[in-house]
Design an enzyme around this catalytic site. Sequence first.
Site, short mmCIF file in Angstrom:
data_model
loop_
_atom_site.label_atom_id
_atom_site.label_comp_id
_atom_site.label_asym_id
_atom_site.label_seq_id
_atom_site.Cartn_x
_atom_site.Cartn_y
_atom_site.Cartn_z
N TYR A 1 38.24 52.92 51.21
CA TYR A 1 38.77 51.61 51.57
C TYR A 1 40.27 51.71 51.89
O TYR A 1 40.74 51.16 52.89
CB TYR A 1 38.54 50.64 50.41
CG TYR A 1 39.20 49.29 50.55
CD1 TYR A 1 38.62 48.29 51.31
CD2 TYR A 1 40.42 49.02 49.91
CE1 TYR A 1 39.23 47.04 51.43
CE2 TYR A 1 41.02 47.79 50.02
CZ TYR A 1 40.43 46.80 50.78
OH TYR A 1 41.03 45.57 50.89
N SER B 1 45.82 45.90 53.50
CA SER B 1 45.83 45.86 52.03
C SER B 1 46.94 46.77 51.52
O SER B 1 47.23 47.80 52.15
CB SER B 1 44.49 46.36 51.48
OG SER B 1 44.57 46.53 50.07
P1 NAP Z 1 35.53 38.10 50.61
O1 NAP Z 1 35.88 36.94 49.76
O2 NAP Z 1 34.51 39.11 50.14
O3 NAP Z 1 35.09 37.55 52.06
C1 NAP Z 1 34.73 38.48 53.03
C2 NAP Z 1 34.52 37.77 54.34
O4 NAP Z 1 34.27 38.75 55.35
C3 NAP Z 1 33.33 36.84 54.33
O5 NAP Z 1 33.63 35.73 55.16
C4 NAP Z 1 32.22 37.70 54.92
O6 NAP Z 1 31.19 36.94 55.57
C5 NAP Z 1 33.01 38.48 55.95
N1 NAP Z 1 32.40 39.75 56.35
C6 NAP Z 1 32.08 40.82 55.57
N2 NAP Z 1 31.54 41.79 56.31
C7 NAP Z 1 31.50 41.32 57.58
C8 NAP Z 1 31.04 41.85 58.81
N3 NAP Z 1 30.49 43.09 58.89
N4 NAP Z 1 31.16 41.10 59.93
C9 NAP Z 1 31.70 39.86 59.87
N5 NAP Z 1 32.15 39.30 58.74
C10 NAP Z 1 32.04 40.03 57.61
O7 NAP Z 1 36.85 38.97 50.95
P2 NAP Z 1 38.41 38.62 50.87
O8 NAP Z 1 38.91 39.01 49.54
O9 NAP Z 1 38.68 37.26 51.38
O10 NAP Z 1 38.97 39.73 51.88
C11 NAP Z 1 39.35 39.42 53.21
C12 NAP Z 1 40.17 40.58 53.74
O11 NAP Z 1 41.30 40.77 52.89
C13 NAP Z 1 39.41 41.90 53.76
O12 NAP Z 1 39.75 42.63 54.93
C14 NAP Z 1 39.95 42.62 52.53
O13 NAP Z 1 39.87 44.01 52.64
C15 NAP Z 1 41.37 42.12 52.50
N6 NAP Z 1 42.01 42.23 51.19
C16 NAP Z 1 41.53 41.54 50.12
C17 NAP Z 1 42.16 41.70 48.88
C18 NAP Z 1 41.70 40.98 47.65
O14 NAP Z 1 42.16 41.33 46.55
N7 NAP Z 1 40.82 39.97 47.76
C19 NAP Z 1 43.26 42.55 48.76
C20 NAP Z 1 43.72 43.23 49.88
C21 NAP Z 1 43.09 43.07 51.10
P3 NAP Z 1 29.91 36.35 54.74
O15 NAP Z 1 30.43 35.15 53.96
O16 NAP Z 1 28.94 35.96 55.80
O17 NAP Z 1 29.43 37.45 53.85
#
Ligand code: NAP
Length: 247
Positions: free
Chosen positions: A156, A142
Amino acid sequence: MKTILVTGGSRGIGRATACLCGARGWSVAINYVGNQRAAEATAEAVRAAGGQAALVQGDVAVEADVIAMFDAAMEHFGPLDGVVINAGIVAPSLPLAEIDAARLQRMFAVNVFGAYLCARESARRLARDRGGRGGSVVLVSSVAARLGSPFEYVDYAGSKAAVDTLTIGLAKELAAQGVRVNAVRPGLIDTEIHASGGQPDRAHRLGGTTPMARPGRADEIAEAILWFLSDAASYATGAILDVAGGR
Ligand code: NAP
């Protein structure tokens, strides 16, 4: 044809990545932790796009789950060509002085310990000197790692800095084993992660303040991940790519 394991593949950036892999006709093992319905919908979307899909439930913070998820992925599809280490969590916005130890432990358990466990299993399964056929590991970090996320979640941000350092070190360990290791650092992306931190409107509210004046989409991050997974990135390793609209 490639075989890819995506952690946190049920929703958001992981789902978009799984779907792009499917559109290339690849086989995708979709990890999720609790939302089976979302995982099944992603598997259907991968198949509709032209790929193969299998679900591998497991908590990335639990070693036995991580080993079992890699085993299950390889039982379904054979040797892995790539792993996307994407699963991650945030928490409600607070200054560090207000953050309790239980939250810190869960944040680092999922985002750091989980990423390291998945990276270790990737090394064990992909490295040529361990019987693997080489491949590509992509970690989802991130821009918080360089911004620090003050008053929101410095925990985070620190967890993602660890992901960056893991990327640099593991890339050097595995370069001679035919395994490339890279990271993508998204900016503000419109996914459900912001609702899980208590701010469903966060990406849209803050996206307007960024140089490109909008939040990013999950598929815009997935495109960068797909490049690192693909043979087009054959000379890229240890790279950390910001995909953040100039933020
Ligand atoms: P999201 O929409 O909340 O989806 C999270 C995913 O991770 C879901 O598939 C969830 O599974 C899974 N997950 C959560 N905890 C887990 C665990 N303990 N073991 C296995 N799976 C787990 O998140 P996202 O925005 O797509 O984020 C994905 C990645 O991008 C993360 O690492 C996040 O930090 C990074 N990121 C996101 C952003 C942003 O603005 N969105 C920005 C920078 C970085 P379930 O569906 O079963 O809950």
